[in-house]
Motif scaffolding. Structure first.
Motif, PDB file in Angstrom:
ATOM      1  N   TYR A 102       0.835  -1.209   0.000  1.00  0.00           N
ATOM      2  CA  TYR A 102       0.000   0.000   0.000  1.00  0.00           C
ATOM      3  C   TYR A 102       0.871   1.260   0.000  1.00  0.00           C
ATOM      4  N   MET A 143       1.205   4.248  -2.887  1.00  0.00           N
ATOM      5  CA  MET A 143       0.939   5.671  -2.648  1.00  0.00           C
ATOM      6  C   MET A 143       2.177   6.530  -2.909  1.00  0.00           C
ATOM      7  N   GLN A 177       2.187   7.182  -6.539  1.00  0.00           N
ATOM      8  CA  GLN A 177       0.856   7.518  -7.064  1.00  0.00           C
ATOM      9  C   GLN A 177       0.934   8.297  -8.383  1.00  0.00           C
ATOM     10  N   ALA A 209      -5.338   5.915  -5.671  1.00  0.00           N
ATOM     11  CA  ALA A 209      -5.611   6.023  -4.231  1.00  0.00           C
ATOM     12  C   ALA A 209      -6.748   5.077  -3.831  1.00  0.00           C
ATOM     13  N   TYR A 210      -7.746   4.975  -4.713  1.00  0.00           N
ATOM     14  CA  TYR A 210      -8.891   4.100  -4.454  1.00  0.00           C
ATOM     15  C   TYR A 210      -8.446   2.628  -4.447  1.00  0.00           C
ATOM     16  N   SER A 260      -6.482   1.907  -1.401  1.00  0.00           N
ATOM     17  CA  SER A 260      -7.277   1.872  -0.161  1.00  0.00           C
ATOM     18  C   SER A 260      -7.750   0.443   0.143  1.00  0.00           C
ATOM     19  N   TYR A 261      -7.879  -0.389  -0.893  1.00  0.00           N
ATOM     20  CA  TYR A 261      -8.240  -1.800  -0.655  1.00  0.00           C
ATOM     21  C   TYR A 261      -7.051  -2.577  -0.076  1.00  0.00           C
ATOM     22  N   GLN A 270      -4.837  -1.306   1.861  1.00  0.00           N
ATOM     23  CA  GLN A 270      -4.785  -0.891   3.266  1.00  0.00           C
ATOM     24  C   GLN A 270      -5.925  -1.527   4.067  1.00  0.00           C
ATOM     25  N   TRP A 271      -7.130  -1.467   3.488  1.00  0.00           N
ATOM     26  CA  TRP A 271      -8.300  -2.014   4.182  1.00  0.00           C
ATOM     27  C   TRP A 271      -8.091  -3.497   4.523  1.00  0.00           C
ATOM     28  N   ARG A 317      -8.367  -4.605  -5.729  1.00  0.00           N
ATOM     29  CA  ARG A 317      -9.374  -4.969  -4.731  1.00  0.00           C
ATOM     30  C   ARG A 317      -9.621  -6.467  -4.671  1.00  0.00           C
ATOM     31  N   ASN A 342     -16.454   2.578  -2.065  1.00  0.00           N
ATOM     32  CA  ASN A 342     -15.260   2.779  -1.242  1.00  0.00           C
ATOM     33  C   ASN A 342     -14.923   1.477  -0.535  1.00  0.00           C
ATOM     34  N   ALA A 343     -13.702   1.396  -0.010  1.00  0.00           N
ATOM     35  CA  ALA A 343     -13.196   0.114   0.510  1.00  0.00           C
ATOM     36  C   ALA A 343     -13.994  -0.398   1.699  1.00  0.00           C
TER      37      ALA A 343
END
Ligand code: ADP
Length: 484
Positions: free
Chosen positions: A80, A84, A87, A110-111, A114-115, A117-118, A165, A448-449
């Motif tokens: 992640y 970033m 990016q 970024a989107y 975010s997965y 990271q999630w 994702r 969103n994630a």
């Protein structure tokens, strides 16, 4: 010259299998959809390489699944952070091969990240359960275990995020992963592989197979005995075919297929907010997303006012090469996509729709299409029943709430729907009645994630992101402890 545009570190030109980069002289071209210039020549992988990748993922599975969750989480977290850190370069690469405006490409990176990271966080929360047993001499324990090797096929409209994702959830759960990205956009996927490598994700855990024979690679992914689960994002027609192929070996399947999103504006809506929501839900990625508003249903009392406000917003859209400053609408992905949009538009006009704005290809280049507004569209037209996948907004009038719901639901698809209303009773009634996996209420962007993304009906099954996103990648194992 083309090399200068792209970060050398991230420009990879062959498949990533078992921690190695495939090189050979048999290549295919990656073309910039904005100007048809050659971006890269990428080594072609086929069924053999797909098999090697599956075997590598199978070899890596036991070790990866056995790692403490915190270790898998740490590796995903490093991935992640690297994404970033890169990016801007990743966004530039994405715009070059896919066409979307650079600002949107940055948003996608970024989107997608975010997965990562999630699921780095969710990896640590793969909880099981204990269940009261029917008698005192037993204990019932439920554990979640990774399904095994996951094979995936991803589309060109979100070449980074659709891959990230799936991979994030799979790796978090303890699965290993093999993916074939769309032929039009392999570079974003290979750049992600480079960063996975740098993050220290072990060889064989994450593999990318790029080639031109989707059918042959797909046959390996859906037929190989070592693949436990298949995950697909793409068209409904191809998804159905691949699900059939998976049936022979009873693989678990996740399908994220086409949509035909209704966007309903009721007479009590905040029209300015509705226009803003529609601009995002319709024109993002030049209309090339599976959650794009496809049918705009407007209650008769506000039809004219809404159309007028919308026309002002659409006129202001800046159509240009995605790398040009201020670009809001880039090119369509290829010539075929332009033809399809033009054909749907013409058939709507033949059936009585009227052009309020646009209606033609755009002078910015041969794959650019003018943002287009159509009125007098009806439910039986082809444009109301097929995914447009272009910057064309068809307006249709309705009279009653019941009529709007019936129109919205009269599609075989069930991915996203949107509606604008300020009446609290109506909000709950309509939200309840819409047959879609995701509903935006006074909101044009839903994904969103933290939230479960996915459809019903012929838009597919399975959910990506959220606390539910690991379910598709885990098996429940029930332990019955007896003789106590
Ligand atoms: P799109 O309209 O987004 O191109 P597709 O369903 O054709 O939708 O493509 C999505 C992904 O499916 C791409 O990676 C593409 O290469 C792949 N694909 C297309 N046809 C097949 C097939 N017969 N078998 C396996 N994969 C396929």
């Amino acid at each position: 010259q083309r090399q200068q545009q792209i970060s050398k570190e991230l420009l990879k030109q062959g498949s990533y299998i078992n921690g190695n980069w495939l090189q050979h002289t048999d290549t295919f071209d990656v073309i910039n959809p904005a100007n048809q210039q050659l971006l890269a020549k990428v080594a072609i992988a086929g069924a053999n390489e797909a098999q090697q990748a599956v075997l590598a993922a199978d070899n890596a599975f036991t070790g990866w699944a056995a790692k403490p969750a915190a270790e898998r989480a740490q590796l995903l977290q490093s991935w992640y952070q690297l994404v970033m850190q890169h990016q801007d370069d990743l966004a530039r690469l994405l715009t070059l091969e896919q066409g979307k405006p650079l600002s949107e490409a940055k948003g996608e990176i970024a989107y997608g990240a975010s997965y990562l990271q999630w699921f780095a966080e969710e990896a640590k929360r793969l909880y099981g359960d204990t269940i009261p047993a029917p008698s005192n001499d037993k204990r019932i324990i439920v554990q979640r275990q990774p399904v095994g090797v996951v094979a995936a096929i991803t589309p060109w409209n979100f070449p980074n995020a659709m891959l990230a994702r799936k991979a994030a959830a799979a790796l978090a759960a303890g699965c290993t992963f093999v993916v074939k990205p769309a032929q039009q956009t392999p570079l974003s996927a290979l750049a992600l592989a480079e960063l996975a490598h740098q993050a220290g994700i072990p060889a064989g855990v994450f593999n990318v197979v790029v080639g031109t024979d989707a059918k042959a690679i797909g046959e390996v992914f859906t037929g190989h005995a070592k693949v436990a689960k298949f995950s697909f994002t793409g068209s409904t027609a191809v998804g159905k075919q691949l699900a059939k192929q998976c049936a022979d070996s009873v693989k678990r399947v996740t399908l994220e297929l086409g949509g035909n999103a209704p966007f309903i504006v009721f007479d009590d809506a905040d029209l300015d907010a509705a226009v803003q929501g529609l601009m995002a839900a319709k024109f993002r990625n030049a209309g090339q997303t599976c959650v794009c508003a496809n049918r705009i249903l407007v209650q008769r009392g506000v039809y004219q006012a809404f159309a007028d406000k919308l026309a002002i917003a659409v006129t202001q859209l800046n159509v240009a090469d995605g790398l040009a400053a201020g670009s809001q609408i880039g090119p369509l992905i290829d010539g075929k996509a332009v033809e399809k949009v033009a054909k749907l538009l013409q058939s709507a006009l033949d059936d009585g729709a009227k052009v309020l704005l646009g209606g033609k290809t755009h002078s910015a280049g041969k794959q650019f299409f003018q943002p287009t507004l159509l009125s007098d569209v009806s439910a039986d037209m082809a444009i109301s029943n097929e995914e447009i996948f272009g910057p064309v907004a068809p307006l249709m009038a309705f009279d009653t709430e019941a009529e709007a719901i019936a129109l919205a639901n009269s599609t075989e698809y069930g991915l996203a729907a949107y509606f604008y209303s300020r009446d609290i009773g109506r909000v709950f009634r309509v939200a309840q009645a819409l047959q879609f996996g995701m509903v935006g209420i006074n909101e044009g962007i839903v994904s969103n994630a933290a939230a479960p993304f996915g459809g019903i009906k012929q838009s597919g099954y399975g959910r990506e992101g959220s606390k539910y996103g690991l379910d598709d990648y885990t098996n429940l194992k029930y332990l019955c402890l007896g003789g106590l």
